[in-house]
Every structure is written in structure tokens, then in C-alpha cells.
Design an enzyme around this catalytic site. Sequence first.
Site, PDB file in Angstrom:
ATOM      1  CD  GLN A  58      -2.882  -0.664   2.870  1.00 16.56           C
ATOM      2  OE1 GLN A  58      -2.100  -2.150   3.996  1.00 16.56           O
ATOM      3  NE2 GLN A  58      -3.793  -0.795   2.593  1.00 16.56           N
ATOM      4  CG  HIS A  70      -3.397   2.385  -1.752  1.00 23.02           C
ATOM      5  ND1 HIS A  70      -2.767   2.271  -0.763  1.00 23.02           N
ATOM      6  CD2 HIS A  70      -3.890   1.976  -2.204  1.00 23.02           C
ATOM      7  CE1 HIS A  70      -4.197   1.753  -0.048  1.00 23.02           C
ATOM      8  NE2 HIS A  70      -4.756   1.451  -1.493  1.00 23.02           N
ATOM      9  CG  ASN A 110       0.446  -4.121  12.647  1.00 27.40           C
ATOM     10  OD1 ASN A 110       0.696  -2.738  11.970  1.00 27.40           O
ATOM     11  ND2 ASN A 110      -0.591  -3.631  12.392  1.00 27.40           N
TER      12      ASN A 110
END
Length: 236
Positions: free
Chosen positions: A94, A112, A205
Site C-alpha cells: 500500500q 496505491h 504489526n
Amino acid sequence: MSAPKRIFVLTGAGVSAESGLGTFRDRGGIWARFDPMKLATPEAYAADPDTVLDFYDHRRRGVVAAKPNAAHVALARAAARLAERGGELFLCTQNVDDLHERAGSRAVVHMHGELLKARCTACEVVTPWRDDLNRASSCPACGSVGRMRPDVVWFGEMPMQLDTIEAALAEADLFVAVGTSGAVYPAASYVRQARALNIPTCEINLEPSDNADAFDEARYGPASTALPHFLAALDL
């Protein structure tokens, strides 16, 4: 654990955060400080191109100055090792920076767009672009002046290469999301698509994402350490 043959990796802003590039949706992130509707929509560009282009000029300079970190390097190394064994690591990001490529990854899919490219709104030709953009910038292809914009996906626009991404996801035997917020669609839907296909899923994450409950497994910590440890467990 042995390495799967086909790994689909989705990366988000958390992968590049340790290289000094800001995240978007975290506390203190870019969209907490700036209004995306005034900076990242076709309507904003049409209404005030100078402000929009200035914002992206600042971000472009940051990308040029940034350096890949250990997470970028680990993915490039894992892809090379997997390829040697007849497998494939499909890297979908992204992110609009080029840090994956500079770390050695090949054929990165930027859903993106890419900040170091500019697109002419007159002829639609995309050109590598590392300098500032302004209304005096001309298109190298058609010569139009004042029609150049960053080749990134703004709010309200369709992400790029969706067919390629979905085809790769359907063939994967492991889905890994790294440094993603789990709040931006369609990327946030990929984990549930993988689960529907019985593909194992893992989130890596700094903290749980908005869709953390959809993953089979999670590793939390900085991407520069958590991701290399995860890949090492796969012998990559």
C-alpha cells in the site's frame, strides 16, 4: 516450520515507519495532522493544485532521503531464497515509496501508486519523477504544461492492479500482512478472502490492526525485528 511455496505479503505504512516515513492512521499520523479531503482527492487537486502539489513535494523529498530498513531487506532476501527453491513471494504494498525496490525486491505491486512517478492528466503517460511538481511542470511525453500530478491513488480513485493482486492471493498458501492498519479497503478485505480460501494468515504489526481478529496468528513488535524473526522461522 518449513516455508510455504507461495507467500502473499501485504505491506503498509508500518513497514516504512522505521525509515522515517510517517504512517497515516496511527495517533499522530499524517491524516491526524492534515485533512485528506483537502490534500488527497481529485477534487482537492482541481480546486487548489498548488497546495496539493506542495504537500506531495514534501513527501517525495522524504522518500528520496529515506533508506530501507531491516524489514525491507528481510523481504527481499526471503523472496530470493524462496525463488531459489521454486517458490514465489508476491509482494503487494500500500506504500507509495520505493524502499522495497531499493532493498532488492523485484516486481513489487504498488496498489496505491508510486510517489516517485508522475502522471499527465492530458495524455495519461506515467513518467519517473524525483523532483518537485508544480503547475509549470511539463509532460515529457506530450508537452502539456500544468497537467502533471503524482501517480498515486487518491480517495475516491480505484486502486491499481486489483486483478493481478486477487489472482496472486487465490494461488497463495500463506497470507502475511505487515505494518497495515486494517482500515483501508480493499486491502483490509484480503485477510478474510484468504481465510475463505483456507489460506493460513498472519499479522505482523506494532499493535493489533482494526481487523486483527481475522488473522490466525499475530506477531507484534517493530517490523524491523518482528518480520525477520517470522521469516527466519520459515527458514527464509
